[in-house]
Design an enzyme around this catalytic site. Structure first.
Site, PDB file in Angstrom:
ATOM      1  N   LYS A   1       1.042   4.132  -3.046  1.00 51.86           N
ATOM      2  CA  LYS A   1       0.717   5.547  -2.871  1.00 51.86           C
ATOM      3  C   LYS A   1       1.916   6.443  -3.167  1.00 51.86           C
ATOM      4  O   LYS A   1       1.759   7.600  -3.573  1.00 51.86           O
ATOM      5  CB  LYS A   1       0.175   5.779  -1.460  1.00 51.86           C
ATOM      6  CG  LYS A   1      -1.209   5.162  -1.247  1.00 51.86           C
ATOM      7  CD  LYS A   1      -2.211   5.678  -2.273  1.00 51.86           C
ATOM      8  CE  LYS A   1      -3.619   5.171  -2.045  1.00 51.86           C
ATOM      9  NZ  LYS A   1      -4.592   5.738  -3.007  1.00 51.86           N
TER      10      LYS A   1
ATOM     11  N   TYR B   1       0.834  -1.210   0.000  1.00 48.83           N
ATOM     12  CA  TYR B   1       0.000   0.000   0.000  1.00 48.83           C
ATOM     13  C   TYR B   1       0.865   1.256   0.000  1.00 48.83           C
ATOM     14  O   TYR B   1       0.631   2.195  -0.767  1.00 48.83           O
ATOM     15  CB  TYR B   1      -0.926   0.001   1.220  1.00 48.83           C
ATOM     16  CG  TYR B   1      -1.808   1.218   1.276  1.00 48.83           C
ATOM     17  CD1 TYR B   1      -2.916   1.336   0.437  1.00 48.83           C
ATOM     18  CD2 TYR B   1      -1.536   2.265   2.157  1.00 48.83           C
ATOM     19  CE1 TYR B   1      -3.714   2.464   0.479  1.00 48.83           C
ATOM     20  CE2 TYR B   1      -2.337   3.394   2.199  1.00 48.83           C
ATOM     21  CZ  TYR B   1      -3.430   3.490   1.363  1.00 48.83           C
ATOM     22  OH  TYR B   1      -4.212   4.617   1.395  1.00 48.83           O
TER      23      TYR B   1
END
Length: 246
Positions: A156, A152
């Site tokens: 990002k 994750y």
């Protein structure tokens, strides 16, 4: 009514922050296109905001192209794309060497390829108009190096980097591309990635000592899509109550 009559696509708008963006855009006068994989949730939000729903899998190129085509067929233009869709709340926290490769690939397909494909799909219409706004939703975890979901965090970080490259490529066509890095924001979506103790610790690390609500992000997105942000592109705005400084 800062977005009066603007046509705005919001991906992942069936719940959480995406739903909040859709609601705020409607209040600002925009014509909202709810792009959501979950049909029941997508239709419900579209009904709430008086907008349109198109079932969309952002990881699938044909689905993104169909989304752009449906928007142009309905409204004749595309003024805004908010790349909000992402896999996050369902993640199980674990060391990076324990992340299954299949989970890594699934997350990257949505969080990274999805931003690329959705943007790629709307650019031809925005170029034709010589105008458009793309807002990419990254995350404050990239400033923190937060452990236990490396895929994750990596995804990002990619969103931020993509924003800068996209801004360089699209500026000549009158298209602005910017990025937001939200801190922890609590919505109706259950989150397996944070405990109550962690939540309180993060609020304690903020300069502003309260939990963030969706309203704290909505205004930033609206600003970047408004005429007030005409000369802003390739930038990242960190919205986290002063937890991290950027």
């Amino acid at each position: 009514m800062r977005l009066k009559d603007k046509v705005a696509i919001i991906t992942g708008a069936g719940q959480g922050l995406g739903r909040a963006y859709a609601q705020r855009f409607a209040r600002e006068g925009a014509k909202v296109l709810v792009a959501e994989l979950n049909a029941d949730k997508g239709r419900a939000v579209a009904a709430e905001v008086g907008g349109q729903f198109v079932r969309t899998d952002v990881a699938d190129e044909a689905s993104c192209n169909a989304l752009a085509a449906a928007t142009v067929n309905k409204f004749g233009r595309i003024d805004v794309l908010v790349n909000n869709a992402a896999i996050f709340s369902t993640l199980q926290m674990r060391r990076f060497w324990e992340i299954p490769a299949a989970e890594w690939d699934e997350l990257m397909a949505v969080n990274v390829r999805g931003v690329w494909l959705a943007s790629k799909a709307v650019v031809p219409q925005m170029r034709k108009q010589t105008s458009g706004r793309i807002v990419n939703i990254s995350s404050g975890v990239i400033w923190m190096g937060r452990p236990n979901y490396l895929h994750y965090v990596a995804s990002k970080g990619a969103v931020l980097s993509m924003t800068r490259a996209m801004a360089k490529e699209l500026g000549e066509f009158g298209i602005n591309v910017n990025c937001i890095t939200p801190g922890p924001v609590y919505t109706e979506v259950p989150r397996a990635t944070i405990t109550p103790q962690q939540r309180e610790a993060m609020i304690g690390a903020q300069s502003i000592k309260r939990a963030a609500g969706t309203q704290d992000l909505e205004g930033t997105v609206v600003f970047l899509c408004s005429d007030d942000a005409d000369f802003i592109t390739g930038q990242t705005i960190n919205v986290d109550g002063g937890m991290n400084f950027h």
